[in-house]
Scaffold this active site. Structure first.
Site, PDB file in Angstrom:
ATOM      1  N   GLY B  59       0.859  -1.161  -0.087  1.00  0.00           N
ATOM      2  CA  GLY B  59       0.090   0.084  -0.044  1.00  0.00           C
ATOM      3  C   GLY B  59       0.878   1.137  -0.053  1.00  0.00           C
ATOM      4  O   GLY B  59       1.784   1.254  -0.007  1.00  0.00           O
ATOM      5  N   GLU B  75      -0.541   1.921  -7.032  1.00  0.00           N
ATOM      6  CA  GLU B  75       0.014   0.802  -6.197  1.00  0.00           C
ATOM      7  C   GLU B  75       0.147  -0.630  -6.861  1.00  0.00           C
ATOM      8  O   GLU B  75       1.290  -1.322  -6.964  1.00  0.00           O
ATOM      9  CB  GLU B  75      -0.897   0.757  -4.810  1.00  0.00           C
ATOM     10  CG  GLU B  75      -0.130  -0.053  -3.737  1.00  0.00           C
ATOM     11  CD  GLU B  75       1.117   0.674  -3.426  1.00  0.00           C
ATOM     12  OE1 GLU B  75       2.272  -0.097  -3.218  1.00  0.00           O
ATOM     13  OE2 GLU B  75       1.087   1.812  -3.399  1.00  0.00           O
ATOM     14  N   GLU B  79       3.701  -2.550  -7.790  1.00  0.00           N
ATOM     15  CA  GLU B  79       3.890  -3.976  -7.078  1.00  0.00           C
ATOM     16  C   GLU B  79       4.345  -4.999  -8.316  1.00  0.00           C
ATOM     17  O   GLU B  79       4.842  -5.922  -8.300  1.00  0.00           O
ATOM     18  CB  GLU B  79       3.115  -4.237  -6.164  1.00  0.00           C
ATOM     19  CG  GLU B  79       2.842  -3.608  -5.124  1.00  0.00           C
ATOM     20  CD  GLU B  79       4.106  -3.802  -4.087  1.00  0.00           C
ATOM     21  OE1 GLU B  79       4.899  -4.631  -4.185  1.00  0.00           O
ATOM     22  OE2 GLU B  79       4.488  -2.746  -3.455  1.00  0.00           O
ATOM     23  N   PRO B  96      -8.164   3.474  15.733  1.00  0.00           N
ATOM     24  CA  PRO B  96      -6.989   4.217  16.433  1.00  0.00           C
ATOM     25  C   PRO B  96      -6.198   3.186  16.731  1.00  0.00           C
ATOM     26  O   PRO B  96      -6.845   2.159  17.406  1.00  0.00           O
ATOM     27  CB  PRO B  96      -7.566   5.103  17.386  1.00  0.00           C
ATOM     28  CG  PRO B  96      -9.165   5.073  17.444  1.00  0.00           C
ATOM     29  CD  PRO B  96      -9.358   3.917  16.310  1.00  0.00           C
ATOM     30  N   GLU B 131      11.324  -7.609  -0.050  1.00  0.00           N
ATOM     31  CA  GLU B 131      11.132  -8.860  -0.256  1.00  0.00           C
ATOM     32  C   GLU B 131       9.734  -8.865  -0.741  1.00  0.00           C
ATOM     33  O   GLU B 131       8.805  -8.286   0.063  1.00  0.00           O
ATOM     34  CB  GLU B 131      11.445  -9.581   0.863  1.00  0.00           C
ATOM     35  CG  GLU B 131      11.829 -11.123   0.292  1.00  0.00           C
ATOM     36  CD  GLU B 131      12.327 -12.101   1.461  1.00  0.00           C
ATOM     37  OE1 GLU B 131      11.910 -13.113   1.445  1.00  0.00           O
ATOM     38  OE2 GLU B 131      12.716 -11.593   2.458  1.00  0.00           O
TER      39      GLU B 131
END
Lengths: 235, 235
Positions: B59, B75, B79, B96, B131
Site C-alpha cells: 500500500g 500501487e 508492485e 485508532p 522482499e
DNA sequence: CCAAAAGTGTTATGCTTACACCCATGC
DNA sequence: GCATGGGTGTAAGCATAACACTTTTGG
C-alpha cells in the site's frame, strides 16, 4: 493496512506523518427509516457555499482518537439523539473535486432505525440551526456534492443485504406483525409481495418467535406479534 | 461526505481545512491470483519497526490529485507492473491504534489477476528492495497490523461476489477451459464441485462463447476453449 | 351487517443435487 | 492399450410463484 506504507515508507529513510499529503477525512451517515410505508432518509439543508440551499447527508470530521464507527455513532446521536442503532459501513468516496474547497475523503455509513424511535426522539438539526427533514428515497430534492450517488449506492446495498441477512428487522420495533415486516420488504424492494408466500418463507426460517400476544389497531382482526430471534440465520 | 461537514462546518463561521484533525490516509491493495490451484495473495516483507519481519499487504499514500481507485491502480502497477486490472474497493479500516506510529486510515482495494500475466511480468518489490512473495490465503505467515482481518474479510467478500457476479472470470485469461473455470470456483469456495452440474449451470447463463478452438495440453482429450461474453449477466 | 386487515393450502414450474460412464488424445 | 482429463443425462427433492377465500374485530 494500517499504513501499508510498506511501499511509501519502506523506501523513506525516516517516517514523518507530516511529509505526506493529508486530505480531510469525514464520516457521513445515511440515516434510513420507514415512515408511512415509505423509505426515508434524513437530510440537512446547507446554508452556505458550496451547494447552499441543497440538501446533504449529515456528517462530520473524525476525532483523532475515535474509530470510524464511533464517529458515525456520534454523528447519528447528534442528528437524532439515538444511540445503539444498527450501523454499517457502506463505501468510501474520495474523488478529487467532489468538494470544491479541498480534498475530502468521506467514509459513508448507513443506519437503520425503527421509526417509532423517531417520534419519541424528534429530529433536531444537530448543534447548529440547520434545517433537517426526512425525504423519500424515491423522491429526492437537489442534493449537494456526490450525495445522489451515495444514496443510489445505499439503496443497492440495502436491497442486496435484505435478501441474505436479517437486516430488515432493524427497521422495526422489537415486536412487530408479519404485515409490518412485509411492508418493510416491499418498500425496500419497491414492489408488492404475495402475502402467503412471504409468510411461509419467513416463518420457515425459524427466526421469528410468536410472542403469543396480538396487536389491536383499527377495526379489524388483531395481528399476531412476533419477535426476532437473534440466534438464527437468514431471511 | 464530500465533506458533509454540514455539521462540523455549518456551525463554524469559516472553514479552514487545517482546523480539523487530519489522520494519514493510505490505500492498500490485496492482490489475488490463482497459482497451482491455490488462491494466493501478494505480500511484502517489512524491514523496520513496526512489525519488522512480518508480512504486509502492499500500500501507499494517496496523492492529493488522484482518486482512490487511481491510487490503488498505481500501487498495483508499482508492485506487479500490470495495468488495467480488475479492482474493487473492499472496506476502509481506521481504528485508532492499528498503526502504532500515528492515526492511519486505510482504504483497501482488492485486485484479481490472471496468473499467466504474472509469469510474463514478474513481481518486483516496488521501488525498494523489500522482499515480495505470493502466499496461499489458506496458509498465511505472521502478518503486520490488522492485515489478517483484512484478508479474512477479502475472502468473505470474494466468496459472496462469486455467486452473483462474473467476478470469477477476472482470474483467468481471455480464453479458458471449463475445467479451469471450475478450478477457480473450487479454490475460492474451498470445496469440490460436481463437474456436470457446474457445466450445466455456467453454460445455461449464456455468458460463455465457444471459441471453436481447443486447448491441447498433456496426453488426454483436448478441452474446448471458451470466452467470456461481457454482454451478459450472472454466473 | 359492513369494512378492513389477518390468516391460511394447493398446484405447477424451475433449480439444485447426486450420481457413472464413454471419449479423445499422447505415449 | 493404458493413463489422463474432457465431456455428457437423468431422476428426486426442494424452493418459488401464482392464485382466492374465510376469520376476526370495531363501529
Amino acid at each position: 493496512m494500517a499504513t501499508s506504507d510498506t511501499t511509501a515508507e519502506e523506501s523513506a529513510a525516516t517516517y514523518r506523518a507530516e511529509d505526506y499529503p493529508r486530505p480531510s477525512v469525514t464520516v457521513d451517515v445515511v440515516i434510513l427509516t420507514v415512515i408511512d410505508a415509505d423509505l426515508r432518509v434524513l437530510l440537512v439543508k446547507r446554508g452556505r457555499w458550496p451547494y447552499a440551499g441543497h440538501w446533504a447527508i449529515p456528517g462530520g470530521f473524525i476525532n483523532m482518537d475515535e474509530s470510524l464507527e464511533a464517529a458515525a455513532q456520534r454523528e447519528l446521536k447528534e442528528e437524532t439523539n439515538l444511540s445503539g442503532i444498527y450501523l454499517e459501513q457502506l463505501y468510501t468516496f474520495g474523488n478529487p473535486g467532489r468538494d470544491p474547497r479541498t480534498r475530502v475523503i468521506t467514509v459513508v455509513y448507513y443506519a437503520l432505525i425503527d421509526s417509532a424511535l423517531i417520534a419519541s426522539s424528534p429530529v433536531r438539526a444537530a448543534d447548529d440551526a440547520a434545517e433537517a427533514a426526512w425525504y423519500s428515497l424515491y423522491d429526492l430534492p437537489a442534493l449537494a456534492f456526490d450525495h445522489d450517488q451515495i444514496l443510489d449506492y445505499t439503496l443497492q446495498r440495502l436491497r442486496g443485504k435484505l435478501e441474505y441477512t436479517t437486516i430488515g428487522f432493524q427497521l422495526l420495533p422489537d415486536e412487530f406483525t408479519l404485515s409490518e415486516l412485509q411492508a418493510v420488504y416491499e418498500v425496500i424492494q419497491h414492489r408488492r409481495l404475495d402475502k402467503r408466500n412471504f409468510r411461509r418463507k419467513v416463518l420457515s426460517t425459524n427466526i421469528l418467535q410468536d410472542t403469543g400476544r396480538t396487536k389491536m389497531e383499527g377495526s379489524h382482526r388483531p395481528a399476531r406479534l412476533y419477535r426476532f430471534d437473534p440466534a438464527a440465520r437468514q431471511v
